[in-house]
Write a protein that holds these residues in place. Structure first.
Motif: not given
Length: 435
Positions: A199, A268, A89, A83, A201, A272, A430-431, A237-238
């Motif tokens: 991931d 959420r 997270d 990420s 962000k 994810v 979220v995605i 991702t959000d």
């Protein structure tokens, strides 16, 4: 190799040959370059960028600057996830054991908090005894016997990245797409991965607040990783609100244990975690489709197998064997817990996620300076998601603080990080995309 000639050519916008990049990085790793030369190279890349071919060469050179992990005796696909950092997270903590329970080997090398974002290693250090830097033999043994191990980077893994990053950090060259790409991927290549899911962000709580920039970074990471021989994809991702309903260290570890116990469904975070589990399983060839993969992952959770993998990993790395059964015995609680009341009635419609992360740091849950010690007890829990209807005075979160004054400050700050409106907000998925 004459370093200043390589610097000059990159300064003038030339494309560097792979051999020149390899020589420069080898000299950097051997301590043969001055900080001035390293900084000049980084600044030349920042201004002129790098082609995909150059970025692949830089990534491979940095990966080859130290040891490369070998997994020939493990009869599982070797996979990982990375990420770019966010608030709340803690996906890695649950994803690694879920993926391992489905048949993958996940040697996950994670980092500490950076800026306002939380760090997986800091969360794991809230577990008494957990070794984030085991020796290579123990790391290998844990991955082989449990299917996953989450640890920190050793000094022998991509050491050139450590020195280059230290110089970038003080020369305003951190935000260079080629340098970010090489920094992230060199460690993953050195870890001996076969597949990787990223991931990336995007939002006010991410390093990339702009969707276009996030897509550029994701595209760079995917193209370079695939070019270096690792099958890779990225989900965007959000990060316009905390991902989990907790932000901190021990509070996020409790969140992880609740998730593994099946108490975080339809959140959420749930979306994810299983999106990444499905992508990892399909990419590795364990499942034929995303639907099949998600079904496998959800079964690994509901059956308790993922929790068993996590518990064994923790125990083998020095933590308590009964952490899941007795979290209160091991995860320290802050002396003061204080609800954060909603300032008015209405809908939670927006959040300054970065501000939430900064508030965790202000509580002592993150670092202002590299040498700062973290208070693992502090943070926020029971954070309500955007789109929730609240009445004035109802709690929107719970502050965990070292003392009453700190709790008061954090509660006041957190309330300002949320906007409450009369109208129900439209929510961002979220995605946000797949690359």
């Amino acid at each position: 190799m004459i370093p200043q000639e390589i610097i000059r050519r990159k300064r003038d916008g030339d494309e560097l040959a792979a051999a020149d990049i390899q020589s420069f990085i080898a000299a950097l790793a051997a301590g043969q370059l001055s900080e001035g030369q390293i900084g000049a190279f980084a600044m030349a890349v920042w201004f002129n960028g790098m082609s995909r071919t150059e970025t692949v060469a830089l990534t491979l050179a940095m990966a080859d600057s130290g040891d490369r992990l070998q997994w020939a005796d493990i009869d599982r696909p070797i996979a990982d996830k990375h990420s770019t950092g966010g608030v709340g997270d803690n996906v890695s903590l649950m994803l690694a054991p879920i993926a391992a329970a489905c048949g993958l080997a996940v040697p996950m090398i994670s980092g500490r908090g950076l800026g306002h974002t939380g760090g997986t290693l800091d969360k794991l250090e809230s577990i008494p005894g957990y070794m984030i830097t085991p020796d290579a033999d123990l790391f290998h043994k844990v991955v082989k016997e449990t299917g996953c191990a989450i640890i920190g980077q050793t000094g022998t893994l991509a050491p050139a990245d450590g020195r280059l990053y230290a110089v970038r950090d003080v020369t305003a060259t951190v935000d260079s797409i080629p340098l970010i790409t090489a920094s992230i991927l060199s460690k993953k290549l050195a870890a001996g991965l076969e597949t990787l899911v990223l991931d990336v962000k995007v939002g006010n709580g991410a390093f990339m607040a702009d969707r276009g920039q996030a897509e550029i970074l994701a595209q760079s990471l995917v193209e370079v990783a695939n070019g270096a021989g690792v099958k890779t994809s990225a989900l965007i991702t959000d990060m316009n609100q905390p991902l989990a309903d907790s932000a901190g260290n021990a509070v996020e570890m409790r969140n992880c244990l609740d998730f593994l116990a099946g108490r975080k469904k339809d959140t959420r975070l749930d979306i994810v975690v299983f999106a990444f589990a499905a992508e990892m399983l399909v990419k590795s060839g364990v499942a034929a489709s995303p639907d099949e993969a998600e079904g496998m992952a959800r079964q690994a959770l509901s059956s308790g197998k993922a929790a068993e993998v996590f518990a064994r990993m923790v125990s083998m790395l020095g933590g308590p064997a009964d952490l899941i059964e007795n979290p209160d015995r091991y995860l320290a609680r802050a002396p003061v817990e204080k609800p954060v009341p909603a300032a008015r009635s209405g809908w939670l419609s927006a959040c300054d996620a970065r501000g939430v992360g900064v508030s965790v740091i202000d509580l002592g849950g993150g670092r202002r300076h590299p040498a700062d010690r973290i208070d693992h007890r502090v943070g926020f829990s029971e954070l309500l998601p955007l789109g929730t209807r609240v009445n004035a005075g109802e709690p929107i979160a719970l502050v965990h603080a070292a003392d009453e004054a700190a709790a008061e400050r954090a509660a006041a700050a957190l309330a300002l990080h949320y906007r409450i409106t009369e109208d129900r907000p439209g929510l961002t998925p979220v995605i946000a995309g797949l690359i």
